[in-house]
Design a protein around this motif. Structure first.
Motif, PDB file in Angstrom:
ATOM      1  N   THR C 154      -1.012   9.782   8.099  1.00 51.45           N
ATOM      2  CA  THR C 154      -1.469  10.543   7.035  1.00 51.45           C
ATOM      3  C   THR C 154      -0.833  10.430   5.599  1.00 51.45           C
ATOM      4  N   PRO C 155      -1.213   9.225   5.019  1.00 46.66           N
ATOM      5  CA  PRO C 155      -0.558   8.999   3.845  1.00 46.66           C
ATOM      6  C   PRO C 155      -0.950  10.123   2.652  1.00 46.66           C
ATOM      7  N   ALA C 156       0.367  10.490   2.147  1.00 46.86           N
ATOM      8  CA  ALA C 156       0.090  11.573   0.997  1.00 46.86           C
ATOM      9  C   ALA C 156       0.446  11.063  -0.024  1.00 46.86           C
ATOM     10  N   THR C 157       1.309  10.189  -0.434  1.00 42.82           N
ATOM     11  CA  THR C 157       1.744   9.653  -1.661  1.00 42.82           C
ATOM     12  C   THR C 157       1.097   8.282  -1.994  1.00 42.82           C
ATOM     13  N   VAL C 158       1.026   7.875  -3.027  1.00 48.07           N
ATOM     14  CA  VAL C 158       0.446   6.432  -3.766  1.00 48.07           C
ATOM     15  C   VAL C 158       1.376   5.519  -3.042  1.00 48.07           C
ATOM     16  N   GLU C 159       2.400   5.857  -2.690  1.00 47.42           N
ATOM     17  CA  GLU C 159       3.401   4.643  -2.416  1.00 47.42           C
ATOM     18  C   GLU C 159       2.849   4.496  -0.876  1.00 47.42           C
ATOM     19  N   ASP C 160       2.604   5.586   0.044  1.00 48.48           N
ATOM     20  CA  ASP C 160       2.331   5.519   1.299  1.00 48.48           C
ATOM     21  C   ASP C 160       1.128   4.813   1.667  1.00 48.48           C
ATOM     22  N   ALA C 161      -0.252   5.287   0.625  1.00 52.29           N
ATOM     23  CA  ALA C 161      -1.301   4.793   0.462  1.00 52.29           C
ATOM     24  C   ALA C 161      -1.477   3.346   0.522  1.00 52.29           C
ATOM     25  N   ARG C 162      -0.380   2.792  -0.361  1.00 54.28           N
ATOM     26  CA  ARG C 162      -0.362   1.267  -0.840  1.00 54.28           C
ATOM     27  C   ARG C 162       0.524   0.421   0.672  1.00 54.28           C
ATOM     28  N   GLY C 163       1.363   1.322   0.906  1.00 55.41           N
ATOM     29  CA  GLY C 163       2.299   0.548   1.971  1.00 55.41           C
ATOM     30  C   GLY C 163       2.029   0.678   3.448  1.00 55.41           C
ATOM     31  N   MET C 164       1.460   1.654   3.998  1.00 55.57           N
ATOM     32  CA  MET C 164       1.344   2.017   5.335  1.00 55.57           C
ATOM     33  C   MET C 164       0.168   1.015   5.938  1.00 55.57           C
ATOM     34  N   LEU C 165      -0.768   0.647   5.183  1.00 55.66           N
ATOM     35  CA  LEU C 165      -1.778  -0.475   5.721  1.00 55.66           C
ATOM     36  C   LEU C 165      -1.244  -1.524   6.373  1.00 55.66           C
ATOM     37  N   TRP C 166      -0.436  -2.452   5.546  1.00 51.87           N
ATOM     38  CA  TRP C 166       0.025  -3.695   6.214  1.00 51.87           C
ATOM     39  C   TRP C 166       0.874  -3.192   7.521  1.00 51.87           C
ATOM     40  N   THR C 167       1.579  -2.523   7.591  1.00 48.94           N
ATOM     41  CA  THR C 167       2.562  -2.019   8.689  1.00 48.94           C
ATOM     42  C   THR C 167       1.579  -1.810   9.815  1.00 48.94           C
ATOM     43  N   ALA C 168       0.643  -0.968   9.541  1.00 49.22           N
ATOM     44  CA  ALA C 168      -0.443  -0.673  10.643  1.00 49.22           C
ATOM     45  C   ALA C 168      -0.983  -1.802  11.188  1.00 49.22           C
ATOM     46  N   LEU C 169      -1.286  -2.856  10.274  1.00 51.80           N
ATOM     47  CA  LEU C 169      -2.019  -4.132  10.803  1.00 51.80           C
ATOM     48  C   LEU C 169      -1.147  -4.915  11.669  1.00 51.80           C
ATOM     49  N   ASP C 170       0.040  -4.757  11.196  1.00 49.23           N
ATOM     50  CA  ASP C 170       1.209  -5.517  12.008  1.00 49.23           C
ATOM     51  C   ASP C 170       1.427  -4.990  13.411  1.00 49.23           C
ATOM     52  N   ASP C 171       0.823  -3.551  13.785  1.00 47.70           N
ATOM     53  CA  ASP C 171       0.930  -2.944  14.868  1.00 47.70           C
ATOM     54  C   ASP C 171      -0.042  -3.509  15.883  1.00 47.70           C
ATOM     55  N   PRO C 172       0.466  -3.829  17.077  1.00 47.98           N
ATOM     56  CA  PRO C 172      -0.583  -4.709  18.196  1.00 47.98           C
ATOM     57  C   PRO C 172      -1.486  -3.456  18.562  1.00 47.98           C
ATOM     58  N   ASP C 173      -1.373  -2.233  18.284  1.00 48.56           N
ATOM     59  CA  ASP C 173      -2.214  -1.285  18.837  1.00 48.56           C
ATOM     60  C   ASP C 173      -2.990  -0.350  17.631  1.00 48.56           C
ATOM     61  N   PRO C 174      -4.027   0.419  18.187  1.00 41.94           N
ATOM     62  CA  PRO C 174      -4.774   0.887  17.211  1.00 41.94           C
ATOM     63  C   PRO C 174      -4.148   2.001  16.482  1.00 41.94           C
ATOM     64  N   VAL C 175      -4.657   2.233  15.222  1.00 40.88           N
ATOM     65  CA  VAL C 175      -3.703   3.215  14.270  1.00 40.88           C
ATOM     66  C   VAL C 175      -4.997   3.729  13.277  1.00 40.88           C
ATOM     67  N   LEU C 176      -4.975   5.106  13.156  1.00 35.61           N
ATOM     68  CA  LEU C 176      -5.957   5.888  12.590  1.00 35.61           C
ATOM     69  C   LEU C 176      -5.223   6.145  11.308  1.00 35.61           C
ATOM     70  N   ILE C 177      -6.068   5.855  10.094  1.00 43.77           N
ATOM     71  CA  ILE C 177      -5.380   6.309   8.826  1.00 43.77           C
ATOM     72  C   ILE C 177      -6.367   7.353   8.225  1.00 43.77           C
ATOM     73  N   PHE C 178      -5.783   8.667   7.740  1.00 47.48           N
ATOM     74  CA  PHE C 178      -6.508   9.715   7.343  1.00 47.48           C
ATOM     75  C   PHE C 178      -6.263   9.860   5.605  1.00 47.48           C
ATOM     76  N   GLU C 179      -7.282   9.426   4.992  1.00 46.94           N
ATOM     77  CA  GLU C 179      -6.920   9.527   3.688  1.00 46.94           C
ATOM     78  C   GLU C 179      -7.667  10.901   3.289  1.00 46.94           C
ATOM     79  N   ASN C 180      -7.075  11.683   2.530  1.00 47.60           N
ATOM     80  CA  ASN C 180      -7.517  13.008   2.037  1.00 47.60           C
ATOM     81  C   ASN C 180      -8.255  12.657   0.739  1.00 47.60           C
ATOM     82  N   SER C 181      -9.639  12.953   0.761  1.00 45.92           N
ATOM     83  CA  SER C 181     -10.376  12.618  -0.446  1.00 45.92           C
ATOM     84  C   SER C 181      -9.987  13.458  -1.488  1.00 45.92           C
ATOM     85  N   GLY C 182      -9.344  14.314  -1.313  1.00 42.82           N
ATOM     86  CA  GLY C 182      -9.021  15.275  -2.547  1.00 42.82           C
ATOM     87  C   GLY C 182      -7.905  14.425  -3.296  1.00 42.82           C
TER      88      GLY C 182
END
Lengths: 81, 424, 334
Positions: C154-182
């Motif tokens: 659940t990335p809250a900051t701009v930094e996490d919005a930018r940085g979490m995806l690549w690490t998640a892609l590196d993960d061999p298992d399923p990852v759900l990313i929740f972006e708060n539309s607000g």
């Protein structure tokens, strides 16, 4: 000294040692130490007071003969000079 | 107001034994203080002249409150220096009983909406407050919570701790930071001075039970006990005692407790590790041997004041000391040093027909020695079976401080001492 | 004079997510994005705007309006060696793919005896506050955090919005990313060379000594704003961003609870059976004797999200409510 007088002295001493108790309610064959929760220090004090009041010097080896009121009265009536 | 127990939060002054202008010397009894548990005579730690008595008889103050100012020799009277500009001189040169003044109780405690009496039953305290109280041996029952319903929060415990801390910090250097406190669990005697109202006996009983609860719960929570026991042939000691007592008038007769205490003290000389405290994760062996002796009270409960230095006393001196201690304990007149300086506890339940005692160590002490009843028992020696008077001696040891081997050495030493009663 | 800002740049949360995807698409040709309207329309929230021009319709794929189908296709692609990023328009629609997520994605590794990892990313918009009513506004990230076999970010900051995806892609298992539309329009500063960040730890976003506020996603900023206001009153609240709801980094919040002894959890999810309930339970289980007060929670009202603006605001956790509860917790006993 009459048995009544001796009993009176014994009760007086016991009341001093165990103030919350009523020694006159003791049955003649009841174990006094158990009934009045007398420990060895209380017992020593009892014999000190008995010596002061009646002049009897009871050797430690005789303590075993003085468990109940009737035993005490028997013992003391013989040993009081 | 000195802390006369880890669980003491406040104390009531019963009477002053001195007045301003009196000269006092170290060890003099200057006051009688009523705690939750007993009336205690307070000793002074310094030589000097009483300058000011700040607490009135009947007043209840938190531990740490300055009760009196005692002027040491080097310092002029307050009156003499009244003209002096700096009050600092007085403060620095005057030995206070307490170093830091604690605020009066009323300022510490915010009255709760609910009266204290209405808080019967369970004490409501936060888990953190409970943990803090346990760590500092604060009796939650003696605290008044500042929560909306009288709940006790960490801040309430911290106030009590800081008040108590002020007390312990004043102790002479080298003394343990946590004062060893004898187990005080007797029924409190009614105050002898006109302290307002005479609390009901049940209040005293509740306070006693809480004191026992705090100390013993802490012990079983914190101290990993180990237990050792050994049967000791008492024929030599009893024979010696009998012949000694034959030489003495009834008044001078010696109780069996005397050789037992003396033997424990001498055995501790051989195995000093059991004589001391466990404080701040550290084993602190004490040089002087002060034996807390469990004295039961007719009203119920028991108290373990210290016999100071029994190893240095003759048996007659020790009997005198014991007699004096028991008499004063039962009269509710103990001295503060006797309440705080025990380095080990001895309990003898033989009078009550008990064979074996498994004791709970009184923290921060590290050992407790228990004696049962002397009983005639079969005893084999040199291939022959006979009957001997035998006592079972037990040692409860704090496994953080010592190991079973040390405990075994102690019981062995104790046995040897009791086989040579004439050397006691 | 340098203030460090010359190495920073300002961008929105939306731009940060887009940049993360662009970066992944450039770095790894196995990566592709698929979802409803992610291509020519540029995404319902305009997150993928411009990507189809750059990467083409093979890698930025519009799908039919059938969540179970395209999530299933994503699973197949992941099993086949690809690194799919599946976008579900809102978390409410993810329920149409619940079978794929719960019964398939989360279980394949287990059901295959450890043979088949599913390196699938599912991104979805979540949260209320935009008057999208009861079928588009719910916060179900905590609900997904119930499921073993997936990670929930659940990335809250701009930094996490930018940085979490690549690490998640590196993960061999399923990852759900929740972006708060607000949060999409929220601006933040990011180092020019900002890159991947870890996805398995919580962060102390603000240090304090009097109380810990634990939150995540959009509610984090309500907590931080409340902490600022409270600071002026002399109450120093520590604010923790959970960042990842599964696995929970409990060490960070247990340590904080041990410092402050009071904990408030702010959770946009419904209270019953929520992630806030889980966090509270763990504190009770593992830091019981650190607590000087009961753990408190501020959650969304347990109603379907109202449409009317004032009612929606009333249903969501509010800064004023946080301030009020913190005051009570810190001061109730003087």
């Amino acid at each position: 000294m009459s048995e009544e007088q001796i009993k009176h002295v014994i009760f007086k001493i016991l009341r001093r040692i165990a103030p919350e108790s009523d020694p006159s309610r003791l049955a003649p064959d009841e174990n006094i130490r158990r009934a009045l929760d007398i420990d060895s220090f209380d017992a020593l004090n009892f014999f000190i007071h008995l010596h002061e009041e009646l002049g009897v010097n009871i050797p430690e080896s005789d303590y075993g003969q003085l468990n109940t009121l009737s035993e005490m009265l028997d013992y003391l009536s013989v040993h009081i000079g | 107001m000195p802390g006369l127990g880890a669980d003491m939060v406040t104390g009531a002054l019963v009477e002053w034994k001195v007045k301003p202008g009196d000269r006092v010397k170290r060890g003099d009894i200057i006051a009688v203080v009523d705690t939750d548990k007993a009336a205690i005579e307070i000793e002074v730690f310094e030589d000097g002249i009483v300058e000011d008595l700040r607490v009135q008889p009947g007043q209840t103050v938190p531990v740490g409150t300055v009760m009196a100012i005692i002027r040491t020799e080097a310092v002029p009277f307050a009156a003499e220096i009244a003209a002096a500009k700096e009050e600092k001189v007085l403060v620095e040169g005057t030995r206070k009983i307490m170093e830091i003044e604690a605020p009066p109780l009323a300022e510490v405690v915010i009255p709760s909406r609910q009266p204290l009496a209405g808080r019967a039953g369970r004490i409501k305290a936060s888990p953190y407050a409970r943990r803090l109280a346990a760590e500092h041996s604060i009796d939650l029952g003696a605290l008044r919570g500042t929560g909306p319903q009288g709940e006790i929060y960490a801040s309430d415990v911290e106030s009590a701790v800081s008040a108590a801390g002020q007390e312990s910090s004043k102790e002479a250097g080298g003394a343990p930071t946590e004062e060893p406190v004898p187990l005080v669990t007797k029924e409190k005697l009614p105050p002898t001075s006109p302290i307002a109202g005479k609390p009901a006996a049940t209040d005293y009983q509740a306070a006693i039970r809480r004191a026992i609860a705090a100390a013993m719960a802490r012990s079983n929570r914190e101290i990993p006990h180990y237990y050792l026991q050994t049967r000791i042939d008492m024929s030599r000691t009893l024979h010696w005692l009998e012949s000694e007592n034959l030489k003495r008038s009834i008044k001078e007769r010696i109780l069996l407790a005397v050789p037992l205490i003396k033997a424990v003290a001498l055995a501790l000389g051989e195995v000093p590790e059991l004589n001391g405290y466990w404080i701040d994760d550290r084993h602190q062996v004490q040089e002087s041997i002060n034996i807390g002796f469990a004295i039961s009270l007719r009203q119920g409960g028991l108290i373990t004041p210290a016999i100071l230095g029994p190893d240095l006393m003759s048996v007659d001196e020790l009997m005198e000391a014991l007699k004096d201690l028991i008499t004063r304990t039962r009269a509710g007149r103990l001295r503060s040093s006797e309440m705080t300086e025990a380095t080990i506890t001895v309990t003898s339940l033989g009078d009550f027909g008990v064979e074996t005692v498994y004791g709970v160590i009184y923290p921060p002490q590290v050992a407790l020695v228990g004696f049962g009843k002397v009983m005639e028992q079969p005893w084999a020696e040199n291939g022959l079976l006979g009957a001997r008077p035998v006592v079972t001696a037990t040692l409860a040891g704090d496994h953080r401080a010592t190991d079973g081997r040390r405990g075994a050495q102690f019981l062995d030493a104790l046995n040897r001492r009791l086989q040579e009663p004439s050397k006691l | 004079m340098s203030n460090g800002m010359e190495h920073m740049r300002k961008l929105t949360y939306r731009e940060a997510v887009r940049e993360a995807m662009r970066d992944a698409l450039r770095k790894d040709e196995r990566v592709f994005l698929m979802g409803e309207d992610v291509g020519r329309y540029g995404g319902c929230f305009a997150v993928s705007k411009g990507l189809i021009e750059e990467f083409g319709p093979e890698r930025i794929r519009d799908t039919p309006l059938c969540e179970s189908t395209f999530v299933g296709a994503g699973i197949g692609a992941a099993l086949g060696g690809m690194r799919p990023i599946v976008e579900i328009m809102t978390v409410n629609f993810s329920l149409l793919a619940a079978d794929q997520i719960l019964n398939n994605t989360a279980t394949y590794l287990h059901m295959s005896g450890g043979l088949f990892n599913v390196p699938l990313i599912i991104r979805m918009a979540t949260g209320g506050g935009r008057q999208l009513a009861a079928q588009h506004s719910h916060c179900l990230s905590g609900w997904y955090a119930h499921i073993p076999g997936i990670k929930v970010l659940t990335p809250a900051t701009v930094e996490d919005a930018r940085g979490m995806l690549w690490t998640a892609l590196d993960d061999p298992d399923p990852v759900l990313i929740f972006e708060n539309s607000g949060l999409y329009n929220m601006e933040g500063f990011l180092p020019i060379d900002a890159g991947p960040v870890d996805i398995d730890s919580a962060r102390v976003r603000r240090a304090g000594k009097d109380l810990t506020i634990i939150s995540y996603s959009a509610s984090l900023f309500k907590a931080l704003d409340a902490a600022e206001t409270l600071s002026k009153e002399g109450i120093e609240a520590e604010v923790i961003d959970l960042r990842t709801l599964r696995p929970l980094d409990e060490r960070t919040f247990l340590d904080s609870a041990a410092r402050t002894h009071r904990v408030l959890i702010v959770d946009e999810g419904w209270r019953s059976g929520s992630i806030s309930a889980e966090v509270s339970a763990r504190i009770m289980e593992k830091a019981f004797f650190e607590l000087d007060a009961a753990v408190e929670r501020i959650c969304s009202a347990e109603v379907p999200m109202p449409y009317a603006k004032h009612l929606e605001e009333a249903a969501l956790p509010r800064m004023e409510k946080i301030i009020e509860v913190v005051r009570k917790m810190v001061r109730s006993h003087g």
